[in-house]
Scaffold this motif. Structure first.
Motif, PDB file in Angstrom:
ATOM      1  N   LEU A   1       0.836  -1.203   0.000  1.00  0.00           N
ATOM      2  CA  LEU A   1       0.000   0.000   0.000  1.00  0.00           C
ATOM      3  C   LEU A   1       0.871   1.254   0.000  1.00  0.00           C
ATOM      4  O   LEU A   1       0.516   2.269  -0.596  1.00  0.00           O
ATOM      5  CB  LEU A   1      -0.942  -0.026   1.207  1.00  0.00           C
ATOM      6  CG  LEU A   1      -1.895  -1.231   1.181  1.00  0.00           C
ATOM      7  CD1 LEU A   1      -2.665  -1.358   2.484  1.00  0.00           C
ATOM      8  CD2 LEU A   1      -2.868  -1.130   0.023  1.00  0.00           C
TER       9      LEU A   1
ATOM     10  N   ILE B   1       3.831   1.346  -1.439  1.00  0.00           N
ATOM     11  CA  ILE B   1       4.343   1.401  -2.809  1.00  0.00           C
ATOM     12  C   ILE B   1       3.320   2.078  -3.710  1.00  0.00           C
ATOM     13  O   ILE B   1       3.637   2.947  -4.526  1.00  0.00           O
ATOM     14  CB  ILE B   1       4.661  -0.007  -3.337  1.00  0.00           C
ATOM     15  CG1 ILE B   1       5.858  -0.590  -2.582  1.00  0.00           C
ATOM     16  CG2 ILE B   1       4.948   0.021  -4.834  1.00  0.00           C
ATOM     17  CD1 ILE B   1       6.066  -2.065  -2.849  1.00  0.00           C
ATOM     18  N   ARG B   2       2.049   1.685  -3.533  1.00  0.00           N
ATOM     19  CA  ARG B   2       0.993   2.268  -4.342  1.00  0.00           C
ATOM     20  C   ARG B   2       0.902   3.769  -4.102  1.00  0.00           C
ATOM     21  O   ARG B   2       0.776   4.568  -5.035  1.00  0.00           O
ATOM     22  CB  ARG B   2      -0.332   1.586  -4.020  1.00  0.00           C
ATOM     23  CG  ARG B   2      -1.475   2.004  -4.923  1.00  0.00           C
ATOM     24  CD  ARG B   2      -2.756   1.345  -4.528  1.00  0.00           C
ATOM     25  NE  ARG B   2      -2.712  -0.090  -4.720  1.00  0.00           N
ATOM     26  CZ  ARG B   2      -3.689  -0.927  -4.401  1.00  0.00           C
ATOM     27  NH1 ARG B   2      -4.790  -0.457  -3.853  1.00  0.00           N
ATOM     28  NH2 ARG B   2      -3.584  -2.221  -4.603  1.00  0.00           N
TER      29      ARG B   2
ATOM     30  N   VAL C   1       3.868   5.451  -5.837  1.00  0.00           N
ATOM     31  CA  VAL C   1       3.703   5.462  -7.292  1.00  0.00           C
ATOM     32  C   VAL C   1       2.718   6.557  -7.705  1.00  0.00           C
ATOM     33  O   VAL C   1       2.960   7.306  -8.660  1.00  0.00           O
ATOM     34  CB  VAL C   1       3.240   4.081  -7.800  1.00  0.00           C
ATOM     35  CG1 VAL C   1       2.747   4.159  -9.232  1.00  0.00           C
ATOM     36  CG2 VAL C   1       4.369   3.067  -7.687  1.00  0.00           C
ATOM     37  N   ASN C   2       1.608   6.667  -6.997  1.00  0.00           N
ATOM     38  CA  ASN C   2       0.618   7.704  -7.309  1.00  0.00           C
ATOM     39  C   ASN C   2       1.192   9.096  -7.057  1.00  0.00           C
ATOM     40  O   ASN C   2       0.927  10.035  -7.813  1.00  0.00           O
ATOM     41  CB  ASN C   2      -0.648   7.496  -6.470  1.00  0.00           C
ATOM     42  CG  ASN C   2      -1.460   6.303  -6.941  1.00  0.00           C
ATOM     43  OD1 ASN C   2      -1.454   5.957  -8.129  1.00  0.00           O
ATOM     44  ND2 ASN C   2      -2.165   5.661  -6.039  1.00  0.00           N
TER      45      ASN C   2
ATOM     46  N   LYS D   1       3.541  10.049  -9.803  1.00  0.00           N
ATOM     47  CA  LYS D   1       2.764  10.357 -10.992  1.00  0.00           C
ATOM     48  C   LYS D   1       2.246  11.794 -10.920  1.00  0.00           C
ATOM     49  O   LYS D   1       2.236  12.536 -11.907  1.00  0.00           O
ATOM     50  CB  LYS D   1       1.592   9.392 -11.071  1.00  0.00           C
ATOM     51  CG  LYS D   1       1.084   9.097 -12.466  1.00  0.00           C
ATOM     52  CD  LYS D   1       0.042   7.989 -12.399  1.00  0.00           C
ATOM     53  CE  LYS D   1      -0.676   7.864 -13.715  1.00  0.00           C
ATOM     54  NZ  LYS D   1      -1.763   6.904 -13.687  1.00  0.00           N
TER      55      LYS D   1
ATOM     56  N   GLN E   1      12.305  -2.554  -4.547  1.00  0.00           N
ATOM     57  CA  GLN E   1      11.130  -1.969  -5.228  1.00  0.00           C
ATOM     58  C   GLN E   1      11.534  -1.360  -6.572  1.00  0.00           C
ATOM     59  O   GLN E   1      10.787  -1.449  -7.544  1.00  0.00           O
ATOM     60  CB  GLN E   1      10.457  -0.909  -4.357  1.00  0.00           C
ATOM     61  CG  GLN E   1      10.184  -1.303  -2.915  1.00  0.00           C
ATOM     62  CD  GLN E   1       9.656  -2.708  -2.745  1.00  0.00           C
ATOM     63  OE1 GLN E   1       8.890  -3.211  -3.570  1.00  0.00           O
ATOM     64  NE2 GLN E   1      10.082  -3.371  -1.676  1.00  0.00           N
TER      65      GLN E   1
ATOM     66  N   ILE F   1       9.190  -2.988  -9.361  1.00  0.00           N
ATOM     67  CA  ILE F   1       8.078  -2.141  -9.794  1.00  0.00           C
ATOM     68  C   ILE F   1       8.631  -0.991 -10.627  1.00  0.00           C
ATOM     69  O   ILE F   1       9.112   0.003 -10.078  1.00  0.00           O
ATOM     70  CB  ILE F   1       7.321  -1.540  -8.589  1.00  0.00           C
ATOM     71  CG1 ILE F   1       7.091  -2.572  -7.497  1.00  0.00           C
ATOM     72  CG2 ILE F   1       6.030  -0.883  -9.041  1.00  0.00           C
ATOM     73  CD1 ILE F   1       6.001  -3.550  -7.734  1.00  0.00           C
ATOM     74  N   PRO F   2       8.559  -1.070 -11.970  1.00  0.00           N
ATOM     75  CA  PRO F   2       9.125   0.001 -12.811  1.00  0.00           C
ATOM     76  C   PRO F   2       8.568   1.379 -12.475  1.00  0.00           C
ATOM     77  O   PRO F   2       9.305   2.369 -12.482  1.00  0.00           O
ATOM     78  CB  PRO F   2       8.728  -0.429 -14.226  1.00  0.00           C
ATOM     79  CG  PRO F   2       8.566  -1.909 -14.137  1.00  0.00           C
ATOM     80  CD  PRO F   2       8.023  -2.182 -12.772  1.00  0.00           C
ATOM     81  N   SER F   3       7.286   1.471 -12.129  1.00  0.00           N
ATOM     82  CA  SER F   3       6.698   2.783 -11.882  1.00  0.00           C
ATOM     83  C   SER F   3       7.108   3.351 -10.527  1.00  0.00           C
ATOM     84  O   SER F   3       6.828   4.507 -10.234  1.00  0.00           O
ATOM     85  CB  SER F   3       5.168   2.733 -11.994  1.00  0.00           C
ATOM     86  OG  SER F   3       4.654   1.634 -11.285  1.00  0.00           O
TER      87      SER F   3
END
Lengths: 153, 242
Positions: free
Chosen positions: A55, A57-58, A61-62, A65, A84, A88-90
């Motif tokens: 969570l 990581i999410r 990432v957001n 972005k 990570q 996880i590329p993003s």
């Protein structure tokens, strides 16, 4: 210092650049919104990050972005963050990784060490280094360079 | 790779051979519920156990599912982190950073899924809000088993929701192994966490009792004593509670 319960942020200026020092845990309780107001370019120092879950990581990432075209640098990434970057590329997205910590373990006394390695040395990291703890054995890279530095390819 | 919802029809045979983790994920996305990657998979006794289990419909107990494991109940979500640290202290016998991180990741993700994504409401969404503080009774509590040998660490987590279907696992792997991994979804779970567990463990067994329980058992081999290409994934449903 911007502070959450489990993750602390401290902003410093180094050589005219904004550096955000992260310390603690990145998880579902992490609120990264205050960092959106800082403006770029931004360097994130991960040395103090102890763990990150899916969570977190999410959230990260957001957050990356939302930073859009802001110039971003990651520095002093510990193994938990390097994992990570590779998985996880993003998580890395367009960030430049300036430095990471490379884990070593002594074959003799099992002492551990995290050796700071800059980007210019990612493709030439030593597989063995002397053990300063026991001064007898050699410390071996705890991993393989191909896997550990896959993010840099 | 398409990101449309998967439809799994029937049950493919056991997949054996040597493969990468990504290749294994593609087999699972394609519907394979039982998969062993091993240098000599057909001679691996665990393959025989799986073959018999698939025929008889009774999940096997693999050698890595330690009989003398410790057991704990997690009733409060606020105790999650301290329980995971307790598991690490009890199972990782030296300061092996890589193993500690894997045990922490697997424990954290399985327990979080069990707490927040195992029970669905009538509209199919998670019944428990992700950031809510939970206080569960003994029937609702998450059951954890853990133990270790010099070769690695065993963790099993069981919830009382029974909602993690095979399609959920396949879709999670598809999202994360696809050409453009999608992990920015703001809702839902059982996605990135499952992918992280799949990447970290050596052996993984999922037993689903629909609407009643899901048990995920994992073996995390010490990185010094295992081959990265030796791993297994097995999914069984309709299994009775053990």
């Amino acid at each position: 210092m911007i502070q959450n319960d489990k993750l602390k942020f401290e902003q410093v200026v180094r050589g005219g650049n904004k550096v955000v020092l992260l310390q603690g845990v990145i998880d579902e309780d992490t609120n990264l919104a205050p960092l959106l107001k800082l403006g770029g370019p931004l360097t994130f120092n991960f040395k103090g990050v102890t763990s990150i879950n899916s969570l977190g990581i999410r959230s990260w990432v957001n957050f990356i972005k939302e930073l859009g075209d802001t110039v971003i640098v990651y520095e002093e990434c510990p193994p938990v963050i390097v994992r990570q970057l590779n998985m996880i590329p993003s998580f890395k997205a367009g960030a430049r990784v300036a430095s990471v910590y490379v884990p070593y373990v002594c074959e003799e006394c099992e002492a551990e060490k995290l050796a700071l390695t800059t980007a210019s040395n990612f493709d030439s990291v030593a597989e063995y280094i002397p053990c300063e703890a026991c001064q007898k054995g050699e410390m071996e890279f705890d991993g393989t360079p191909e896997q550990y530095f896959a993010f840099a390819k | 790779m398409s990101n449309e919802a998967l439809k799994i029809v029937g049950q493919p045979p056991l997949v054996c051979g040597i493969m990468t983790r990504k290749e294994a994920a593609l087999h699972i996305i394609g519907g394979a519920r039982n998969l062993h990657s091993h240098l000599s998979a057909t001679k691996d006794p665990t393959v025989s156990l799986t073959t018999r289990a698939v025929k008889e419909g009774v999940p096997p107990t693999y050698h890595w599912e330690l009989k003398d494991a410790a057991h704990d109940l997690l009733r409060k979500s606020e105790d999650r982190s301290s329980l995971i640290e307790k598991i690490i202290a009890a199972t990782v016998r030296s300061q092996k950073r890589d193993l500690i991180e894997k045990v922490r990741t697997v424990g954290e993700e399985l327990v979080t899924n069990a707490l927040y994504h195992s029970v669905r409401s009538s509209d199919g969404k998670d019944a428990r809000a992700r950031q809510s503080q939970l206080s569960l009774n003994d029937n609702e509590a998450v059951k954890i088993a853990y133990g270790s040998t010099p070769e690695g660490v065993y963790i099993a987590v069981e919830d009382n929701g029974g909602s993690l279907g095979f399609n959920d696992i396949a879709q999670a792997l598809q999202r994360c192994y696809g050409q453009a991994p999608i992990i920015e979804n703001k809702e839902g779970g059982a996605g990135l966490g499952l992918f992280m567990v799949f990447e970290a463990v050596t052996h993984m067994k999922v037993e689903l009792n629909p609407g009643k329980s899901t048990r995920i058992a994992c073996w995390i081999a010490d990185p010094k004593v295992y081959s990265p290409k030796h791993f297994s994934f097995n999914f069984f449903d309709g299994a009775p509670l053990v």
